[in-house]
Design an enzyme around this catalytic site. Structure first.
Site, short mmCIF file in Angstrom:
data_model
loop_
_atom_site.label_atom_id
_atom_site.label_comp_id
_atom_site.label_asym_id
_atom_site.label_seq_id
_atom_site.Cartn_x
_atom_site.Cartn_y
_atom_site.Cartn_z
N ARG A 92 21.10 1.10 -50.46
CA ARG A 92 19.69 1.21 -50.09
C ARG A 92 18.78 1.30 -51.32
O ARG A 92 17.60 0.95 -51.26
CB ARG A 92 19.49 2.44 -49.19
CG ARG A 92 18.21 2.42 -48.37
CD ARG A 92 18.13 3.63 -47.46
NE ARG A 92 18.22 4.87 -48.21
CZ ARG A 92 18.89 5.95 -47.81
NH1 ARG A 92 19.51 5.97 -46.64
NH2 ARG A 92 18.94 7.04 -48.56
N TYR A 128 -6.17 -7.11 -43.89
CA TYR A 128 -5.12 -7.66 -43.02
C TYR A 128 -4.96 -6.76 -41.79
O TYR A 128 -4.85 -5.53 -41.90
CB TYR A 128 -3.83 -7.69 -43.85
CG TYR A 128 -2.59 -8.18 -43.15
CD1 TYR A 128 -2.49 -9.47 -42.67
CD2 TYR A 128 -1.49 -7.34 -43.01
CE1 TYR A 128 -1.33 -9.91 -42.04
CE2 TYR A 128 -0.33 -7.77 -42.40
CZ TYR A 128 -0.26 -9.06 -41.91
OH TYR A 128 0.89 -9.49 -41.30
N ASP A 176 -4.16 -5.65 -52.15
CA ASP A 176 -3.25 -6.61 -51.51
C ASP A 176 -3.53 -7.95 -52.16
O ASP A 176 -4.56 -8.57 -51.95
CB ASP A 176 -3.52 -6.66 -49.99
CG ASP A 176 -2.53 -7.56 -49.25
OD1 ASP A 176 -2.04 -8.53 -49.85
OD2 ASP A 176 -2.26 -7.29 -48.06
N LYS A 192 5.21 -14.65 -48.16
CA LYS A 192 4.33 -15.81 -48.23
C LYS A 192 4.75 -16.71 -49.41
O LYS A 192 5.76 -17.38 -49.31
CB LYS A 192 2.87 -15.34 -48.32
CG LYS A 192 2.51 -14.28 -47.27
CD LYS A 192 2.40 -14.85 -45.87
CE LYS A 192 2.38 -13.81 -44.77
NZ LYS A 192 1.34 -12.79 -44.83
C1 LIG Z 1 1.41 -11.53 -44.16
C2 LIG Z 1 0.58 -10.55 -44.89
C3 LIG Z 1 1.01 -9.24 -45.06
C4 LIG Z 1 2.27 -8.71 -44.43
O1 LIG Z 1 3.41 -9.35 -44.87
P1 LIG Z 1 4.73 -9.36 -43.93
O2 LIG Z 1 5.79 -9.74 -44.88
O3 LIG Z 1 4.45 -10.36 -42.86
O4 LIG Z 1 4.89 -7.98 -43.40
C5 LIG Z 1 0.22 -8.40 -45.81
N1 LIG Z 1 -0.94 -8.81 -46.34
C6 LIG Z 1 -1.39 -10.06 -46.19
C7 LIG Z 1 -2.68 -10.45 -46.80
C8 LIG Z 1 -0.66 -10.96 -45.45
O5 LIG Z 1 -1.13 -12.19 -45.27
#
Ligand SMILES: *Cc1c(COP(=O)(O)O)cnc(C)c1O
Length: 387
Positions: free
Chosen positions: A54, A107, A180, A205
Site C-alpha cells: 500500500r 470540478y 487542480d 486524463k
Molecule cells: C477528471 C477530473 C478530476 C478527477 O479525476 P478522476 O481520476 O476521474 O477521479 C479532477 N479534476 C478535474 C479537473 C478533472 O477533470
C-alpha cells in the site's frame, strides 16, 4: 534540459533494473524484511523505499520522481484517482472547524466532497468568482480559513484565476494554496512556480492519456509533502502498479501528444466560432477569451479541452447533432487520444456566479485525429442541428 527531454528521461534508472528501459511492475502486498534490524529500520520511516504494498512499489516511486521533476516539486504522491488526489490534498490542510475558499468553477465532485463529507466533519466552504481580484479575495478570508483551492482553467467553463495574485494574499494569511492543474498538465502550467503549494493532477486524463486507467498524483512543495503523503496513506489510497505503469508510460509521450491536442482544439474552436448556430466558443488560447492575457502570461500551451455555446435549439435538434457524430464519443473524462463531446450545464454546480448563456454549452475534447476529419464530423453535426 528542455521539458520534452526531461519527460523522456525523468525517473528512469535502467542500471538498477538489469538494463531494462522501464521500471519493473511488482505486484505486492507483503514485503519481506531480512532481519530484525532491517524491519526496525524500515519502521522508522515507512515512506522511504519499499515497506508494504500500500505504501508503494518501484514503479510508483519512478512515476512520482518523474512527475515531481516536471513541476520542480519536492515530492509527488500517487493516488488511485484524481478525486482521491483532491481528497488527500484537502484532508492534509483542514481540521474540524476549518474554512476553505474554493473557486466557483471547481470540478463537480470536488464541490461534492466539500458539501458532503467535509461539511459533515465541520469543514465549511465559501465559493468565489474565479476571476476575483486580490482585494475582494482577501475580504473572504476568515480566522478559520486554512486553504484556497483553485482550478485554472475550470474544466467546464475555462475561467482562469490569477493564481500568483491570489497566492500572494493567501500566503500573507498563512493559507495553503491548492491547485487542480489537470487541464494544463505540468507541461503547460507549472502551478508550483505560480504560487501553489500543492498541484493536483487527475493523471487519468493526459498523463495516462489513453482512457484506460484511473490515477491521481499530487505535486507538493517541501512544507506540505509529508502531510499530503500521510493524508493519502491514512485514507488508504494506493493505485495498482499496472495503472501506475500506464501513467508513467503515458508521461513519456506527453510532450508529443499535448501539442497536437493544442493545435486541434484551437483549430476546431477557431472554425466553430465562424459557424451559424454557434453563439460563442470558449478557448483560453483565443484572443476573445476573457482571461486570454492571463493564459498568455502564465501558460505555455493549451490542451484539447474547450467549450462551444450553441444558439438556442430544441432538444431534438441537439440530439440529432450529437447522436450521429462519428468521431466524438459522448462520455465523462477526457485527455485520452480520442475526441469527445459532452452537453453540460455549468449552473448545476455553481453558487457564487451564474452562467448566463441561453443556448446549450458543449464541452469538446479534441483528440489526436486528423483535424480535417474532426471539422468535417462537427460540420455535419451542426448541419443536423440547424436542419
Ligand atoms: C477528471 C477530473 C478530476 C478527477 O479525476 P478522476 O481520476 O476521474 O477521479 C479532477 N479534476 C478535474 C479537473 C478533472 O477533470
Amino acid at each position: 534540459m528542455k521539458t520534452a527531454t526531461r519527460l523522456v528521461h525523468a525517473g528512469r534508472e535502467p542500471a538498477a533494473q538489469q538494463g531494462m528501459v522501464n521500471p519493473p511492475v511488482y505486484h505486492a502486498s507483503t514485503v519481506i524484511f531480512e532481519s530484525l534490524d532491517a524491519l526496525e529500520q524500515a519502521q522508522q520511516n515507512p515512506f522511504k523505499g519499499v515497506y508494504y504494498g500500500r505504501n508503494g512499489t518501484p514503479v510508483q516511486f519512478a512515476f512520482e520522481d518523474a512527475v515531481a521533476e516536471m513541476e520542480g516539486a519536492f515530492g509527488a504522491v500517487t493516488t488511485c484517482s484524481g478525486l482521491a488526489a483532491i481528497t488527500a490534498a484537502i484532508m492534509s490542510v483542514v481540521e474540524a472547524g476549518a474554512h476553505l475558499l474554493v473557486t466557483d468553477n471547481i470540478y463537480g465532485p470536488t464541490r461534492g466532497l466539500c458539501e458532503g463529507l467535509l461539511k459533515r466533519l465541520g469543514v465549511h466552504t465559501t465559493y468565489f468568482d474565479p476571476t476575483i481580484d486580490a482585494q475582494s479575495f482577501e475580504a473572504l478570508i476568515q480566522p478559520e480559513t486554512r486553504a484556497v483551492f483553485v482550478e485554472a482553467p475550470g474544466s467546464l467553463t475555462f475561467e482562469i484565476s490569477d493564481v500568483p495574485a491570489l497566492a500572494e494574499v493567501a500566503h500573507r494569511h498563512d493559507l495553503a494554496v491548492l491547485a487542480d492543474n489537470t487541464w494544463a498538465t505540468p507541461l503547460y502550467y507549472n502551478a508550483l512556480a505560480h504560487g501553489a503549494d500543492i498541484s493536483i493532477h487527475a493523471a487519468t486524463k493526459y498523463l495516462v492519456g489513453h482512457a484506460d486507467a484511473m490515477l491521481g498524483v499530487i505535486n507538493c512543495n517541501e512544507v506540505h509533502y509529508m502531510a499530503v503523503r500521510k493524508s493519502a496513506a491514512a485514507l488508504g489510497y494506493c493505485a495498482g502498479p499496472d495503472d501506475i505503469y500506464l501513467g508513467l508510460r503515458g508521461l513519456r509521450t506527453l510532450g508529443q501528444r499535448l501539442p497536437v491536442h493544442h493545435a486541434n482544439s484551437l483549430a476546431l474552436a477557431n472554425w466553430a466560432a465562424e459557424q451559424p448556430g454557434v453563439a460563442r466558443v470558449i478557448h483560453p488560447a483565443r484572443a476573445d477569451h476573457a482571461q486570454h492575457a492571463l493564459w498568455q502570461r502564465d501558460f505555455t500551451g493549451a490542451s484539447g479541452l474547450f467549450a462551444i455555446v450553441l444558439d438556442a435549439f430544441p432538444r431534438e435538434r441537439l440530439a440529432a447533432m450529437v447522436d450521429d457524430l462519428a468521431l466524438y464519443g459522448m462520455g465523462f473524462s477526457w485527455g485520452g487520444y480520442e475526441s469527445l463531446i459532452l452537453p453540460v450545464d455549468p449552473n448545476r454546480s455553481r453558487t457564487a456566479t451564474r452562467w448566463t448563456d441561453e443556448g446549450q454549452t458543449l464541452r469538446i475534447h479534441a483528440g489526436l485525429e486528423d483535424i480535417d476529419d474532426l471539422i468535417a464530423d462537427l460540420d455535419a453535426g451542426l448541419q443536423r442541428l440547424r436542419a
